[in-house]
Design an enzyme around this catalytic site. Structure first.
Site, PDB file in Angstrom:
ATOM      1  N   GLU A 197       8.519   7.277  -3.526  1.00 36.16           N
ATOM      2  CA  GLU A 197       7.236   7.884  -3.895  1.00 36.16           C
ATOM      3  C   GLU A 197       6.442   6.873  -4.720  1.00 36.16           C
ATOM      4  OE1 GLU A 197       5.881  11.314  -6.941  1.00 36.16           O
ATOM      5  OE2 GLU A 197       7.365  11.953  -5.438  1.00 36.16           O
TER       6      GLU A 197
ATOM      7  N   CYS B  41      -0.114   9.521  -9.507  1.00 40.03           N
ATOM      8  CA  CYS B  41      -0.149   8.773  -8.244  1.00 40.03           C
ATOM      9  C   CYS B  41      -1.186   9.284  -7.262  1.00 40.03           C
ATOM     10  CB  CYS B  41       1.232   8.756  -7.596  1.00 40.03           C
ATOM     11  SG  CYS B  41       1.885  10.385  -7.216  1.00 40.03           S
TER      12      CYS B  41
END
Length: 459
Positions: free
Chosen positions: A233, A267
């Site tokens: 990720e 993110c």
């Protein structure tokens, strides 16, 4: 020793002993021993009981965890409370999986050769899990890595971010208080980066769960032992499209939250805002006014909306990127240095494509505003980077919403919501350089299992 300091003012919090190669070997040996002893695997009801007790223990320390998150990571206290609540729900989510997870029947008797047989699959734990986490959600990200491992029956060794290890250490302590036997959930504070790489690439690791920078994640994946599966990720440069039919009054608040939550250290934080030319001036005026009212400062204060960046070096980097964009010709609204780690939120209007903020993940309190004239043009621009994570569009035109949803290159497209929206049970994944595999509690649990088929031939 690893020194842990407060993100906001760099005040000392703790010194923690680190693990050397001998300690790593001991942890890996123990984890592998637990997995190989199949008769010693915890039953589903035992794992579920641990998870439910763990959720209750974290709930009892809700405010303590929030203060810890605010101190070590700099997330404002109010948002840290939300992170703790999400972590509690995530643990319960993992416990709920044990009521529904299972294999499937494989049809037999469809050919003469398959007559007299019954077949089905079962889900087994994949093996030892290596979890490497990031600093920006120091409790909830750890939950996303260890709760699925507990649910599926995988031994897990988790390495928290060096800047924010305290929430992880306390959570694992509570895991054992909840009844988890020794060796199933362990922590690792490696004394060097080389040791982190050795940890991830060890052949006893069956699954790597990595949350962090793309450069590190892809490097680790390239060096995994044969057969090791992984989920990565990374980050994105999230695009948000504001169609000419959008209600400006309704979008200012979600965009301010999505762009400056945790000082942009998310993110999928809103970074590239594409607004239709007919709305640009009105949007910039209202958005800049709202961003200018964001309360910046000490994350331990309940009224703070934007806290510090994780280190002075990160504040230096983001400040340099903003200054570069301004010197390249962007119109800068706001910004400025408030302390060694704290930056005032900035809005950059029309930064050139050569500016780093236009094409690289800023991971700081800055958003960029660009104008566009056609939907095809802006979708092409939004899809122009090698990163692909979550994106969004604001519109009151159903046809525009559907076209954007189908043509944006993203793992998720939000309609009339900011790009940073997430629930802990939904799939969460980056495409292209933004990641590999699928996150989210149920999806991570599925990644941590191996499917075994059993074929039974009737006499």
């Amino acid at each position: 020793m690893l020194e842990v300091v407060q993100a906001y003012d760099r005040e000392h919090i703790a010194d923690l002993p680190t693990d050397d190669a001998t300690a790593l070997e001991s942890k890996l040996t123990l984890a592998r021993k637990r997995f190989e002893d199949r008769r010693g695997w915890l039953q589903p009801h035992q794992r579920r009981a641990v998870l439910l007790r763990l959720a209750d223990l974290v709930l009892q320390q809700r405010e303590t965890f929030a203060i810890r998150i605010a101190r070590e990571g700099g997330k404002p206290y109010t948002d840290a409370l939300v992170e703790t609540d999400r972590a509690i729900d995530g643990i319960q989510n993992a416990a709920d999986l044990l009521r529904t997870r299972g294999g499937t029947e494989i049809p037999m008797g469809l050919t003469p050769a398959s007559e007299g047989r019954r077949a089905w699959t079962i889900l087994e734990p994949i093996g030892v899990v290596a979890a490497i986490s990031a600093f920006n959600h120091p409790l909830n990200l750890i939950v996303h890595q260890i709760a699925p491992a507990i649910a599926t029956g995988c031994p897990v060794i988790v390495k928290p971010a060096a800047a924010t290890p305290l929430s992880c250490l306390e959570l694992v302590k509570l895991v054992h208080e909840a009844g988890m036997p020794e060796g199933w959930v362990q922590t690792l504070l490696p004394e060097s980066r080389d040791l982190s790489s050795a940890f991830a690439s060890d052949p006893r690791i069956a699954f790597l769960s990595f949350i962090g920078s793309a450069a590190v994640g892809w490097h680790l994946r390239a060096n995994l032992a044969p057969g090791t599966r992984c989920a990565l990720e990374h980050g994105g440069v999230a695009p948000v499209i504001i169609d000419q039919t959008a209600d400006i009054d309704a979008i200012i608040e979600p965009l301010a939250k999505g762009g400056y939550y945790h000082a942009g250290q998310v993110c999928v934080s809103v970074q590239r805002i594409y607004v239709h030319g007919s709305l640009k001036d009105a949007f910039v005026e209202r958005f800049a006014e709202r961003v200018g009212r964001l309360r910046v400062g000490d994350p331990l204060l309940a009224q703070t909306e934007v806290g510090p960046l994780i280190t002075p070096a990160e504040a230096d980097r983001v400040a340099d990127w903003v200054a570069q964009a301004a010197s390249d010709g962007a119109r800068l609204i706001g910004g400025g240095r408030l302390s060694s780690t704290t930056l005032a939120p900035a809005v950059l209007v029309e930064p050139p494509q050569k500016s780093k903020v236009s094409h690289e993940e800023a991971f700081g309190p800055v958003t960029c505003v660009f104008s566009f004239s056609s939907l095809d043009e802006v979708i092409h621009e939004a899809n122009s980077l090698p990163v692909s994570f979550q994106s969004s569009i604001f519109t009151r035109d159903l046809a525009v919403a559907l076209k954007a949803a189908e043509h944006l290159d993203a793992s998720t497209v939000m309609v009339n919501d900011h790009s940073a929206f997430r629930t802990d049970w939904m799939p969460f994944a980056g495409r292209q350089t933004s990641g590999y595999g699928v996150g989210g509690i149920p999806y991570t649990a599925r990644e941590m299992t191996a499917e075994k088929m059993i074929v039974f031939r009737q006499p």
